[in-house]
Design an enzyme around this catalytic site. Structure first.
Site, PDB file in Angstrom:
ATOM      1  N   HIS A 178     -70.808  15.415 -39.659  1.00 24.38           N
ATOM      2  CA  HIS A 178     -69.953  14.300 -40.094  1.00 24.38           C
ATOM      3  C   HIS A 178     -68.602  14.810 -40.601  1.00 24.38           C
ATOM      4  O   HIS A 178     -68.194  14.535 -41.733  1.00 24.38           O
ATOM      5  CB  HIS A 178     -70.655  13.483 -41.186  1.00 24.38           C
ATOM      6  N   ARG A 230     -70.766   5.593 -36.283  1.00 24.26           N
ATOM      7  CA  ARG A 230     -71.785   5.490 -37.323  1.00 24.26           C
ATOM      8  C   ARG A 230     -73.141   5.817 -36.716  1.00 24.26           C
ATOM      9  O   ARG A 230     -73.496   5.318 -35.644  1.00 24.26           O
ATOM     10  CB  ARG A 230     -71.820   4.079 -37.933  1.00 24.26           C
ATOM     11  N   GLU A 285     -78.299  11.318 -43.455  1.00 24.40           N
ATOM     12  CA  GLU A 285     -77.528  12.542 -43.653  1.00 24.40           C
ATOM     13  C   GLU A 285     -77.783  13.072 -45.063  1.00 24.40           C
ATOM     14  O   GLU A 285     -77.912  12.291 -46.004  1.00 24.40           O
ATOM     15  CB  GLU A 285     -76.034  12.259 -43.448  1.00 24.40           C
TER      16      GLU A 285
END
Length: 362
Positions: A321, A273, A302
């Site tokens: 990601h 994370r 993000e």
């Protein structure tokens, strides 16, 4: 343990979305040992996957109250005994409106979208599935090689027309077997990564406040070095890979105090994370070349923008990601989840009952 799921007829509500379809969920339920007397389908959100990503990020940062429930779910709660979801939130208010609810199932490993505490207070088991531990572990290993062996950097330079063989880390490029990898967190992803690194004969050290030594032994990791603190990992390892959950307690815990312990030839890998890392401190360490580099798949905000500070750095590998994004992991997660439920029913498996201790404490 949860024999009622097969011995008594269940009124099941499945809440799908753009990534995990409700019809797939229903097929998985009906193929399992669960006594599915009735299955109702609900769709959360819309078909816009960018919108889904924004909702996902909001839930991961702010918890199950941050997004509304699926439209059409409320009328079904009165008789619902089993609720199956992917990312649709399950806040306390939803649980309170489901008087017959006896189990919550989710097609993912993260629990940010579910009020597990509220479920535990009602003795409602929450069952999850680790659908992407292997994909993320493989990706983390790939990032280690891409970073330490300059695979990504040399590709980028060649695409720009440069035949470059010298990089900021050229003075200490080594094979993985000559480096010590330190894992902060040894949950499902960390365990899968450790298994693969051990097979490659890479020296390992691990730190986890909730370390399961028996599980380590079962996976052939009984002789791996265990250290007491994350600071020990940052001090000793050549590659530090993060595998922690993001909680209020872990947010921002990887900061300048950790980077200052690292050797100038050491690297940070993060596929867990983004919020675990103080991004400003990391960028400062990279700019000063206080550490050799970082390979990151996750970020505190993000999507990234040029203003986030990574643009122009010559010692970072970044990806958007995608570590868990394989064509098989997410769409098939309902079947993986129901196989887990079947193992609970037939073998007494308890690892995936998230709130097991709260449910069976008496």
């Amino acid at each position: 343990m949860l024999d009622f799921l097969k011995s008594e007829p269940q009124n099941i509500v499945v809440v799908g979305d753009a990534f995990v379809r409700p019809e797939t969920m229903e097929r998985a339920v009906r193929a399992s040992r669960v006594n599915a007397a009735e299955v109702s389908r609900v769709f959360w959100g819309n078909e816009d996957k960018d919108d889904f990503a924004a909702r996902q990020m909001n839930l991961e940062k702010n918890g199950p109250e941050a997004e509304p429930w699926a439209e059409g779910l409320a009328p079904l709660l009165k008789d619902c005994t089993v609720l199956m979801t992917h990312f649709s939130p399950v806040p306390r208010g939803l649980i309170d409106r489901a008087p017959k609810l006896r189990a919550v199932l989710t097609c993912r490993g993260g629990m940010e979208h579910i009020d597990v505490k509220a479920a535990g207070e009602r003795k409602i088991p929450v069952i999850n599935v680790i659908r992407n531990a292997v994909p993320v572990a493989e990706f983390a290993l790939g990032l280690m090689l891409a970073m330490t062996r300059n695979i990504a950097s040399s590709h980028h330079r060649l695409m720009e027309g440069e035949w470059l063989k010298e990089f900021p880390n050229s003075g200490f490029v080594s094979t993985l077997g000559s480096l010590t990898v330190g894992l902060v967190g040894l949950g499902n992803v960390g365990m899968e990564l450790a298994i693969r690194l051990k097979a490659l004969e890479v020296p390992l050290i691990v730190q986890d406040d909730y370390l399961d030594r028996d599980r380590m032994k079962r996976n052939g990791l009984g002789d791996v070095t265990i250290v007491e603190t994350k600071e020990d990992v940052f001090r000793l390892a050549d590659l530090v890979s993060l595998h922690l959950r993001l909680t209020p307690e872990t947010r921002g815990i990887i900061d300048q105090s950790c980077f200052s312990l690292m050797k100038p030839s050491s690297y940070l890998i993060n596929t867990a994370r983004g919020g675990l890392v103080n991004q400003a401190d990391l960028i400062d360490a990279l700019r000063r070349h206080a550490i050799a580099g970082a390979a990151l798949d996750v970020f505190d905000r993000e999507p990234l923008t040029p203003e986030d500070g990574f643009a122009g750095l010559d010692n970072v590998v970044i990806t958007p990601h995608i570590a868990g994004a394989t064509v098989d992991a997410i769409p098939n997660s309902p079947f993986l989840l129901m196989r887990t439920v079947d193992k609970i029913l037939t073998q007494g498996l308890k690892d995936r009952i998230v709130n097991y201790k709260e449910i069976f404490s008496d």
